[in-house]
Design an enzyme around this catalytic site. Structure first.
Site, mmCIF file in Angstrom:
data_model
loop_
_atom_site.group_PDB
_atom_site.id
_atom_site.type_symbol
_atom_site.label_atom_id
_atom_site.label_comp_id
_atom_site.label_asym_id
_atom_site.label_seq_id
_atom_site.Cartn_x
_atom_site.Cartn_y
_atom_site.Cartn_z
ATOM 1 N N LYS A 85 5.983 2.676 7.435
ATOM 2 C CA LYS A 85 6.011 4.072 6.952
ATOM 3 C C LYS A 85 7.419 4.515 6.581
ATOM 4 C CE LYS A 85 4.061 8.601 8.032
ATOM 5 N NZ LYS A 85 3.366 8.668 6.733
ATOM 6 N N GLY A 90 12.648 2.357 12.451
ATOM 7 C CA GLY A 90 12.755 0.934 12.115
ATOM 8 C C GLY A 90 12.724 0.672 10.624
ATOM 9 N N CYS A 91 11.878 1.404 9.910
ATOM 10 C CA CYS A 91 11.747 1.223 8.461
ATOM 11 C C CYS A 91 13.007 1.677 7.729
ATOM 12 C CB CYS A 91 10.526 1.981 7.944
ATOM 13 S SG CYS A 91 8.982 1.384 8.664
ATOM 14 N N THR A 92 13.662 2.702 8.254
ATOM 15 C CA THR A 92 14.907 3.181 7.646
ATOM 16 C C THR A 92 16.022 2.159 7.837
ATOM 17 O OG1 THR A 92 14.270 5.484 8.043
ATOM 18 C CG2 THR A 92 16.595 5.054 7.620
ATOM 19 N N ALA A 95 15.343 -0.738 5.429
ATOM 20 C CA ALA A 95 15.613 -0.382 4.030
ATOM 21 C C ALA A 95 17.115 -0.282 3.761
ATOM 22 C CB ALA A 95 14.934 0.940 3.690
#
Length: 200
Positions: A85, A90-92, A95
């Site tokens: 998401k 974690g996704c930030t 990325a």
């Protein structure tokens, strides 16, 4: 003497039984099978494609207003990373890690594309908030997620839900999967993928 006429007794009344409509009998489904309604809510996770297999085709809209497909990257190395998401911790981190190494990936002849179920609008907000320069593709239908085996049942803090398992695929110039990273841990992951791209 007057004759007494025997009194006629009326026949005993029989109590009428109320006939209730029969309840439909429930047919038991075979053990282990689920009703269609329940089955529709959950899609069994497919196994991830393996190295050496042809990469599944896809066609998805991106944060820059374009549409990309597997054919768009013919003759180039492609890093497809699937994440749960936008704008979550974690996704930030993941990325930002790929963004920091974007030029190094391009120098090694590879493009990096992040894919989630978030909308294009959500991708744009995520990109602008963190100054991301990698391509973000939106798979709201979940077709690509299913094709790459990253959509399935997950458990977190005792809760079961459907979601994306963080996974990365390195695809070579001929559209063949060269390496797979299942259940990715974000710290150091972009560097590990870059090393694999350089070795390809």
């Amino acid at each position: 003497m007057a004759k007494t006429t025997p009194s006629r007794k009326s026949p005993p009344k029989t109590a009428k039984k109320s006939i209730s409509p029969k309840k439909p009998t429930k047919t038991k489904s075979p053990a282990g099978s689920k009703s269609p309604a329940k089955a529709a809510g959950k899609t069994a996770a497919k196994s991830l494609p393996e190295a050496g297999q042809k990469a599944p085709a896809f066609s998805l809209p991106t944060d820059d207003g374009k549409k990309i497909s597997l054919k768009s990257f013919a003759g180039k190395k492609l890093v497809l990373y699937f994440y749960p998401k936008d704008d979550t911790p974690g996704c930030t981190v993941e990325a930002l890690g790929f963004t920091a190494l974007k030029s190094a990936f391009e120098k090694a002849g590879a493009k990096v594309v992040g894919i989630s179920k978030d909308s294009v609008a959500a991708h744009c907000k995520f990109r602008d908030k963190h100054n991301l320069s990698i391509t973000l593709a939106s798979d709201e239908t979940g077709d690509a997620l299913a094709a790459y085996g990253v959509w399935g049942e997950k458990k977190l803090y005792g809760r079961t839900f459907m979601g994306i398992t963080r996974s990365t695929f390195l695809i070579d110039e001929k559209g063949v999967i060269a390496k797979v990273w299942p259940k990715v841990k974000v710290n150091g992951h972009p560097e590990e993928v870059l090393a694999a791209v350089k070795a390809l």
